[in-house]
Design an enzyme around this catalytic site. Structure first.
Site, mmCIF file in Angstrom:
data_model
loop_
_atom_site.group_PDB
_atom_site.id
_atom_site.type_symbol
_atom_site.label_atom_id
_atom_site.label_comp_id
_atom_site.label_asym_id
_atom_site.label_seq_id
_atom_site.Cartn_x
_atom_site.Cartn_y
_atom_site.Cartn_z
ATOM 1 N N CYS A 85 0.853 -1.196 0.000
ATOM 2 C CA CYS A 85 0.000 0.000 0.000
ATOM 3 C C CYS A 85 0.881 1.236 0.000
ATOM 4 O O CYS A 85 1.926 1.255 0.660
ATOM 5 C CB CYS A 85 -0.886 -0.024 1.244
ATOM 6 S SG CYS A 85 -2.020 1.369 1.368
ATOM 7 N N HIS A 126 -9.226 -4.163 -1.091
ATOM 8 C CA HIS A 126 -8.172 -3.440 -0.375
ATOM 9 C C HIS A 126 -8.667 -2.042 -0.002
ATOM 10 O O HIS A 126 -8.521 -1.592 1.136
ATOM 11 C CB HIS A 126 -6.920 -3.358 -1.252
ATOM 12 C CG HIS A 126 -5.795 -2.597 -0.649
ATOM 13 N ND1 HIS A 126 -4.707 -3.215 -0.070
ATOM 14 C CD2 HIS A 126 -5.572 -1.255 -0.519
ATOM 15 C CE1 HIS A 126 -3.877 -2.282 0.385
ATOM 16 N NE2 HIS A 126 -4.385 -1.087 0.114
ATOM 17 N N GLU A 127 -9.278 -1.352 -0.974
ATOM 18 C CA GLU A 127 -9.763 0.012 -0.719
ATOM 19 C C GLU A 127 -10.944 0.008 0.242
ATOM 20 O O GLU A 127 -11.066 0.905 1.080
ATOM 21 C CB GLU A 127 -10.119 0.711 -2.038
ATOM 22 C CG GLU A 127 -8.989 0.777 -3.048
ATOM 23 C CD GLU A 127 -7.644 1.209 -2.492
ATOM 24 O OE1 GLU A 127 -7.592 1.985 -1.513
ATOM 25 O OE2 GLU A 127 -6.619 0.767 -3.032
ATOM 26 N N HIS A 130 -9.709 0.048 3.682
ATOM 27 C CA HIS A 130 -9.331 1.393 4.111
ATOM 28 C C HIS A 130 -10.519 2.133 4.722
ATOM 29 O O HIS A 130 -10.367 2.827 5.732
ATOM 30 C CB HIS A 130 -8.789 2.216 2.929
ATOM 31 C CG HIS A 130 -7.326 2.078 2.697
ATOM 32 N ND1 HIS A 130 -6.381 2.587 3.556
ATOM 33 C CD2 HIS A 130 -6.648 1.508 1.677
ATOM 34 C CE1 HIS A 130 -5.184 2.336 3.078
ATOM 35 N NE2 HIS A 130 -5.304 1.669 1.952
#
Length: 136
Positions: A85, A126-127, A130
């Protein structure tokens, strides 16, 4: 506008708030910032540019897609992988799903649904992490 990347783990570990129509510009800034970092990045969440809002951008290979208030509504075929990242140093192991279905609002605030598989699905997950304050 290209925005500076946030690397503060305390900020990045906060759960993002729902986006509103007034946050459309954040989506545009995410697109610009992702384009600037294209060589090292395939997706980005709003908190990575200092905005604690539920907005992500995912590179689909041929186009970058902004999603406002995205939610995974189904997922199939879990697997283990390793990711890196821009906000962190190094890479870490993580669990992902080979296929996901996501519901979200687009740049025109219309409801959309999309099934992703392969790399776009991995980037999206993945996002989405976040947005939940999860750092891989």
């Amino acid at each position: 506008m290209i925005r500076k990347l946030v690397k503060d783990p305390l900020f990045l570990q906060q759960i993002a708030k729902e986006a509103t129509k007034e946050d459309i510009q954040i989506g545009t800034d995410l697109l610009d910032t992702l384009a600037f970092h294209r060589e090292n990045c395939l997706g980005m969440a709003a908190n990575m540019i200092g905005e604690s809002k539920r907005i992500i951008v995912v590179s689909m290979g041929f186009v970058d897609l902004v999603m406002f208030n995205p939610k995974v509504v189904s997922q199939k075929e879990p697997y283990q992988t390793e990711e890196s990242c821009l906000s962190l140093t190094g890479s870490r192991p993580t669990k992902r799903f080979a296929e996901i279905k996501v519901e979200y609002r687009d740049h025109n605030w219309r409801r959309k649904s999309l099934t992703l598989s392969g790399l776009p699905a991995q980037i999206c997950q993945h996002e989405l992490d976040h947005l939940e304050g999860i750092l891989i």
